[in-house]
Design an enzyme around this catalytic site. Structure first.
Site, PDB file in Angstrom:
ATOM      1  N   ASN A  31     -15.945  26.998   3.231  1.00  0.00           N
ATOM      2  CA  ASN A  31     -15.162  25.776   3.407  1.00  0.00           C
ATOM      3  C   ASN A  31     -15.550  24.813   2.283  1.00  0.00           C
ATOM      4  O   ASN A  31     -16.207  23.803   2.515  1.00  0.00           O
ATOM      5  CB  ASN A  31     -15.438  25.175   4.784  1.00  0.00           C
ATOM      6  CG  ASN A  31     -14.619  23.924   5.050  1.00  0.00           C
ATOM      7  OD1 ASN A  31     -13.559  23.724   4.461  1.00  0.00           O
ATOM      8  ND2 ASN A  31     -15.114  23.071   5.928  1.00  0.00           N
ATOM      9  N   CYS A  76      -0.220   6.419   1.573  1.00  0.00           N
ATOM     10  CA  CYS A  76       0.496   7.494   2.286  1.00  0.00           C
ATOM     11  C   CYS A  76       1.793   7.771   1.527  1.00  0.00           C
ATOM     12  O   CYS A  76       2.878   7.318   1.915  1.00  0.00           O
ATOM     13  CB  CYS A  76       0.781   7.077   3.725  1.00  0.00           C
ATOM     14  SG  CYS A  76      -0.700   6.814   4.712  1.00  0.00           S
ATOM     15  N   CYS A 120      -4.115  -1.241   9.530  1.00  0.00           N
ATOM     16  CA  CYS A 120      -3.500   0.016   9.070  1.00  0.00           C
ATOM     17  C   CYS A 120      -3.248   0.949  10.254  1.00  0.00           C
ATOM     18  O   CYS A 120      -4.183   1.322  10.970  1.00  0.00           O
ATOM     19  CB  CYS A 120      -4.416   0.699   8.057  1.00  0.00           C
ATOM     20  SG  CYS A 120      -3.896   2.377   7.623  1.00  0.00           S
ATOM     21  N   GLU A 142     -25.929  24.650   3.601  1.00  0.00           N
ATOM     22  CA  GLU A 142     -25.323  23.381   3.195  1.00  0.00           C
ATOM     23  C   GLU A 142     -26.302  22.626   2.297  1.00  0.00           C
ATOM     24  O   GLU A 142     -27.497  22.570   2.594  1.00  0.00           O
ATOM     25  CB  GLU A 142     -24.981  22.545   4.434  1.00  0.00           C
ATOM     26  CG  GLU A 142     -24.629  21.105   4.190  1.00  0.00           C
ATOM     27  CD  GLU A 142     -23.433  20.911   3.280  1.00  0.00           C
ATOM     28  OE1 GLU A 142     -23.520  20.048   2.380  1.00  0.00           O
ATOM     29  OE2 GLU A 142     -22.428  21.619   3.468  1.00  0.00           O
ATOM     30  N   GLN A 160     -14.305  16.241   8.928  1.00  0.00           N
ATOM     31  CA  GLN A 160     -12.864  16.125   8.723  1.00  0.00           C
ATOM     32  C   GLN A 160     -12.351  14.808   9.301  1.00  0.00           C
ATOM     33  O   GLN A 160     -12.796  14.374  10.372  1.00  0.00           O
ATOM     34  CB  GLN A 160     -12.132  17.293   9.400  1.00  0.00           C
ATOM     35  CG  GLN A 160     -12.497  18.667   8.864  1.00  0.00           C
ATOM     36  CD  GLN A 160     -11.807  18.989   7.549  1.00  0.00           C
ATOM     37  OE1 GLN A 160     -11.126  18.149   6.966  1.00  0.00           O
ATOM     38  NE2 GLN A 160     -11.996  20.202   7.067  1.00  0.00           N
ATOM     39  N   CYS A 219      -8.762  23.086   1.184  1.00  0.00           N
ATOM     40  CA  CYS A 219      -7.954  21.872   1.129  1.00  0.00           C
ATOM     41  C   CYS A 219      -7.171  21.810  -0.184  1.00  0.00           C
ATOM     42  O   CYS A 219      -6.568  20.775  -0.493  1.00  0.00           O
ATOM     43  CB  CYS A 219      -8.829  20.630   1.290  1.00  0.00           C
ATOM     44  SG  CYS A 219     -10.104  20.450   0.024  1.00  0.00           S
ATOM     45  N   CYS A 251       0.861  -1.190   0.000  1.00  0.00           N
ATOM     46  CA  CYS A 251       0.000   0.000   0.000  1.00  0.00           C
ATOM     47  C   CYS A 251       0.894   1.236   0.000  1.00  0.00           C
ATOM     48  O   CYS A 251       1.754   1.377   0.870  1.00  0.00           O
ATOM     49  CB  CYS A 251      -0.922   0.011   1.225  1.00  0.00           C
ATOM     50  SG  CYS A 251      -1.925   1.507   1.364  1.00  0.00           S
TER      51      CYS A 251
END
Length: 374
Positions: free
Chosen positions: A306, A14, A87, A261, A211, A333, A11
């Site tokens: 956001n 990351c 993980c 929203e 988040q 982000c 994997c």
């Protein structure tokens, strides 16, 4: 060795895990400051560092293999399942729950979905852990066929995993790269998971966004409260408000707050949190953020945005530019779309910013910027 799966090449999600953490943080800060170099008046705070492991509060596990030997994790390039139930990126409660959930797949005879053959039932297991150690478990199925078996075996699962507060089934019948469908069947009496962040117990329903790094989310909301407190707006709009993290965290005496929203599930969650906390002066509306702003009358003193990675876009940027709004708090982000949006509102200039390492070991981040009208 931080992750045996990374070291073995099984994997590489990351992607930056092999880079020392200090270098990761410095590189993200350099990239963001470079992207915003056209705004030299920005005062940058030092980046907010995260723990590297044990921080992801949501597991999105592809289910593959067989009923007798399921894998929970990802698919490799050949389409075979790679089991990542251990993980180390996930919170400890999720790591402890995944082996029990794998055993549940076998007990309830939930056939993993075979992508190549387009057959099977169980596509994903989605597991979320709150800061209090409570869990929400969602089974993403192709059809309702296994629901009766899930209901039958659920009491035993709840005995083995008493931290599970919410369990549900999501139906995603289509063969396409979409994580979940529109229909949700809640299987427990409790329908939302309490996410306690910065003194506010947010309610998270199954299809609501939150988040994935709880500690960094708390830091984000703390920073927002401080910056907004310094400019002291009387009226605030929180556009793309989600479950109300910014709106509810900014509530206070003499301040009127509106959250907008598009997800009705998220709005229902935000309203429940508001009512339980007894917060006055806060209301929420379900709808498109841009459409709401363009159809509104007088603007507020401050707007929080956001947005998703695509940014707020030219229409909302243009409205903010022309609106007369004194301050905008922009949580991004993706600094590339942030810069693009800033080009559409030159009268609103970044005066301060901070990078928060919401996604350690990857190239991703969250950056909070306060804009002030020149």
């Amino acid at each position: 060795m931080l992750c045996s799966h990374f070291d073995a090449g099984r994997c590489r999600s990351c992607t930056w895990l092999g880079t020392p953490y200090g270098e990761q943080l410095a590189e993200k800060q350099r990239l963001v400051e470079e992207l915003l170099a056209g705004h030299p008046g920005t005062a940058w705070l030092p980046p907010a560092a995260s723990a590297q492991l044990g921080i992801r509060n949501k597991a999105k596990m592809v289910v593959s293999g067989t009923v007798e030997d399921p894998t929970l994790g990802i698919l490799n390039p050949a389409g075979a399942g790679v089991d990542l139930r251990d993980c180390p990126l996930h919170t400890p409660g999720i790591q402890a729950a995944l082996p029990e959930l794998a055993a549940f797949v076998t007990r309830a005879a939930l056939t993993p979905y075979d992508v190549a053959a387009r057959r099977g039932e169980l596509k994903y297991l989605l597991v979320t852990e709150s800061a209090d150690g409570e869990l929400m478990v969602r089974f993403v199925l192709r059809s309702q066929e296994p629901v009766a078996r899930i209901r039958k075996h659920l009491p035993a699962l709840l005995e083995r995993l008493p931290a599970v507060m919410v369990a549900s089934v999501n139906l995603q019948p289509e063969h396409k790269a979409v994580l979940e469908g529109e229909r949700e069947i809640v299987l427990t009496g409790q329908e939302s998971l309490r996410m306690r962040v910065g003194g506010v117990a947010l309610h998270l329903r199954p299809q609501s966004f939150f988040q994935t790094n709880t500690a960094m989310a708390a830091e984000l909301y703390r920073l927002a409260r401080r910056w907004v407190g310094e400019v002291a707006p009387r009226t605030v709009w929180d556009l793309y408000c989600g479950v109300g993290g910014f709106a509810l965290g900014l509530a206070g005496p003499g301040r009127e707050i509106l959250g907008v929203e598009i997800s009705r599930e998220a709005v229902a969650s935000a309203e429940r949190t508001r009512d339980e906390a007894g917060l006055s002066g806060v209301r929420f509306e379900a709808g498109d953020a841009t459409a709401y702003a363009l159809g509104s009358g007088a603007p507020p003193d401050l707007v929080v945005v956001n947005p998703p990675r695509r940014g707020i876009g030219s229409e909302l940027s243009g409205w903010l530019e022309a609106s007369g709004v004194r301050h905008v708090l922009y949580s991004s982000c993706n600094a590339q779309t942030l810069v693009r949006d800033l080009e559409s509102m030159p009268a609103l200039r970044p005066v301060r910013g901070q990078l928060l390492d919401m996604f350690p070991n990857t190239a991703h981040y969250e950056v909070l910027v306060l804009l002030e009208r020149a």
